[in-house]
Design a protein around this motif. Structure first.
Motif, PDB file in Angstrom:
ATOM      1  N   ARG A 135      -7.201   4.985  -8.032  1.00  0.00           N
ATOM      2  CA  ARG A 135      -6.819   4.875  -9.308  1.00  0.00           C
ATOM      3  C   ARG A 135      -7.566   5.605 -10.441  1.00  0.00           C
ATOM      4  O   ARG A 135      -6.979   6.147 -11.339  1.00  0.00           O
TER       5      ARG A 135
ATOM      6  N   ALA B 289       2.080   1.297  -3.372  1.00  0.00           N
ATOM      7  CA  ALA B 289       0.988   1.849  -4.507  1.00  0.00           C
ATOM      8  C   ALA B 289       1.086   3.416  -4.579  1.00  0.00           C
ATOM      9  O   ALA B 289       0.734   3.619  -5.635  1.00  0.00           O
ATOM     10  N   TRP B 290       1.270   3.778  -3.564  1.00  0.00           N
ATOM     11  CA  TRP B 290       1.349   5.322  -3.694  1.00  0.00           C
ATOM     12  C   TRP B 290       2.130   6.164  -4.566  1.00  0.00           C
ATOM     13  O   TRP B 290       1.810   7.202  -5.043  1.00  0.00           O
TER      14      TRP B 290
ATOM     15  N   HIS C 167       0.655  -1.284  -0.058  1.00  0.00           N
ATOM     16  CA  HIS C 167       0.240  -0.077   0.012  1.00  0.00           C
ATOM     17  C   HIS C 167       0.739   1.257   0.077  1.00  0.00           C
ATOM     18  O   HIS C 167       0.497   2.226  -0.727  1.00  0.00           O
TER      19      HIS C 167
ATOM     20  N   HIS D 278       2.457   5.214  -7.495  1.00  0.00           N
ATOM     21  CA  HIS D 278       1.668   5.424  -8.991  1.00  0.00           C
ATOM     22  C   HIS D 278       0.807   6.656  -8.965  1.00  0.00           C
ATOM     23  O   HIS D 278       0.689   7.399  -9.949  1.00  0.00           O
TER      24      HIS D 278
ATOM     25  N   THR E 292      -1.120  -4.500  -6.416  1.00  0.00           N
ATOM     26  CA  THR E 292      -2.084  -3.763  -5.638  1.00  0.00           C
ATOM     27  C   THR E 292      -2.872  -2.709  -6.422  1.00  0.00           C
ATOM     28  O   THR E 292      -3.867  -2.591  -6.323  1.00  0.00           O
ATOM     29  N   TRP E 293      -1.845  -1.975  -7.148  1.00  0.00           N
ATOM     30  CA  TRP E 293      -2.566  -0.898  -7.929  1.00  0.00           C
ATOM     31  C   TRP E 293      -3.424  -1.468  -8.791  1.00  0.00           C
ATOM     32  O   TRP E 293      -4.294  -0.715  -9.228  1.00  0.00           O
ATOM     33  N   ASN E 294      -2.987  -2.367  -9.645  1.00  0.00           N
ATOM     34  CA  ASN E 294      -3.777  -2.867 -10.826  1.00  0.00           C
ATOM     35  C   ASN E 294      -5.064  -3.578 -10.531  1.00  0.00           C
ATOM     36  O   ASN E 294      -6.117  -3.520 -11.300  1.00  0.00           O
TER      37      ASN E 294
ATOM     38  N   TRP F 230      -7.925  -0.018  -3.965  1.00  0.00           N
ATOM     39  CA  TRP F 230      -7.151   1.100  -4.482  1.00  0.00           C
ATOM     40  C   TRP F 230      -7.819   1.481  -5.833  1.00  0.00           C
ATOM     41  O   TRP F 230      -7.310   2.451  -6.575  1.00  0.00           O
TER      42      TRP F 230
ATOM     43  N   HIS G 209       3.619  -3.773  -4.957  1.00  0.00           N
ATOM     44  CA  HIS G 209       2.663  -2.490  -5.237  1.00  0.00           C
ATOM     45  C   HIS G 209       2.054  -2.634  -6.637  1.00  0.00           C
ATOM     46  O   HIS G 209       0.968  -1.994  -7.024  1.00  0.00           O
TER      47      HIS G 209
END
Length: 394
Positions: free
Chosen positions: A246, A170-171, A167, A173, A235-237, A242, A232
């Motif tokens: 996104r 992920a930030w 997490h 991105h 997680t982002w995808n 998230w 990450h």
């Protein structure tokens, strides 16, 4: 007695140089010896070095260019068209004066339009950009190196290791997307060099923060045996928590109007989503889980937004909500932007709620953090002279 006369030497016919006062700068004026520019009105009594190297560096045919813009796009628009935003500043609707040598301002008050009134309260210019960012990077590197030497990463709770990998990672991105595709784009489309410089610094802050997190991710992959440096990405995808963030981030990067993009990102998204995640989750949860290093990276980004990026954004939009000609138009336009972006950002914030339950040592409740974020946002909006939108209660 005979005398020999030497023949008189005839002067050669060679053109002599004739000096005239036609050379540039030959004329004398009352301020010819001045070491400061006087073609703009300083913000304070005495102009600053920031103003000397920034104000009016980008020429404008409303001021100086007798032949119009020096370049144009394929559609015929030249330079920096004012219609790249629906907001207007004093004089925006006046046609560009017919310019020719000696035409002056052709009766217009100075400056020719109100966009040129903006001054960055941070007084950012080339030297400050490198100095401030190098200081931040130097301090972060020292913090991480000190933690490595003290074996501080081994004190992290196992769940927190996974949380940072997924997490916090992920930030980056979010920072990369907004820095590269929103602010860098808005920088080129803004109408004056004062706007360009302030917005480009904002872009660099976010791009550097994304890089800080990426390098931190590599360090943790080396220092912590079970740290997943690629977590990450998934997680982002695909992490449901998230996808609201996104989606909103991608919507922000697609905004055509440069002023709306900056307004939506710094006035709405950052207080309701950015500070909620950074200050009310990561900063609150990290110490209880044995992590005193991650808050230094997140805190650097938080400081730059709160003390620098938000500061110039307030100054920029305050001028527009109090504009001598278009205050009502600008106020109504910003209200419409709030109606669009507040619901989107609140929805993105609420999708993050499951993250509050993942660390072993829990941060304060999500609802408490969201209430603080809403209060912070309401204060920013009120400072601009705008009404707090009813959508905030959703």
């Amino acid at each position: 007695m005979t005398t020999t006369q030497e023949p008189a030497q005839q002067e050669r016919s060679v053109p002599r140089p004739v000096f005239t006062d036609a050379e540039a700068g030959a004329r004398q004026f009352p301020d010819s010896e001045s070491r400061r520019f006087n073609y703009f009105s300083p913000k304070k009594r005495k102009q600053s070095h920031y103003e000397d190297v920034t104000v009016e560096v980008q020429p404008d045919p409303r001021h100086y260019l007798s032949q119009g813009w020096l370049y144009a796009f394929s559609d015929g628009k030249g330079g920096y068209p004012l219609e790249w935003t629906v907001l207007k500043a004093w004089g925006s609707d006046r046609p560009e004066p017919r310019r020719y040598p000696g035409s002056g301002g052709k009766g217009y008050d100075w400056p020719a339009h109100g966009w040129h009134e903006f001054r960055d309260p941070n007084e950012e210019w080339e030297q400050t950009i490198y100095r401030n960012n190098s200081n931040v990077v130097r301090q972060l590197n020292q913090n991480v190196e000190a933690a490595r030497e003290a074996d501080a990463f081994s004190q992290w709770n196992p769940n927190w290791v996974q949380f940072v990998a997924q997490h916090v990672g992920a930030w980056m991105h979010v920072d990369h997307g907004l820095g590269l595709y929103l602010f860098a784009n808005a920088n080129r489309r803004a109408p004056t060099n004062m706007h360009n410089t302030a917005i480009s610094v904002n872009s660099m802050h976010l791009i550097r923060s994304a890089q800080d997190l990426a390098l931190y991710n590599l360090t943790l992959s080396e220092e912590i045996g079970d740290f997943d440096g690629t977590a990450h990405l998934s997680t982002w995808n695909s992490d449901r928590a998230w996808q609201g963030v996104r989606q909103t981030t991608e919507q922000l990067t697609g905004v055509w109007d440069w002023a709306e993009a900056v307004f939506a990102a710094n006035i709405v998204f950052q207080p309701l989503v950015g500070e909620l995640f950074r200050s009310n989750l990561v900063q609150q949860a990290a110490p209880g889980n044995g992590d005193f290093v991650t808050p230094t990276l997140i805190g650097a980004e938080e400081y730059e937004y709160a003390q620098r990026d938000l500061r110039y954004t307030r100054a920029m939009f305050e001028l527009l909500t109090t504009d001598k000609e278009f205050a009502n138009h600008n106020t109504e336009t910003m209200r419409s932007w709030l109606s669009t972006w507040v619901p989107r950002c609140l929805e993105a914030a609420r999708t993050l709620q499951p993250l509050w339950s993942q660390p072993d040592a829990k941060p304060p409740r999500f609802e408490d953090g969201l209430d603080r974020a809403k209060s912070r946002f309401a204060g920013i909006v009120s400072d601009l002279g705008l009404n707090v939108p009813k959508e905030l209660n959703q």
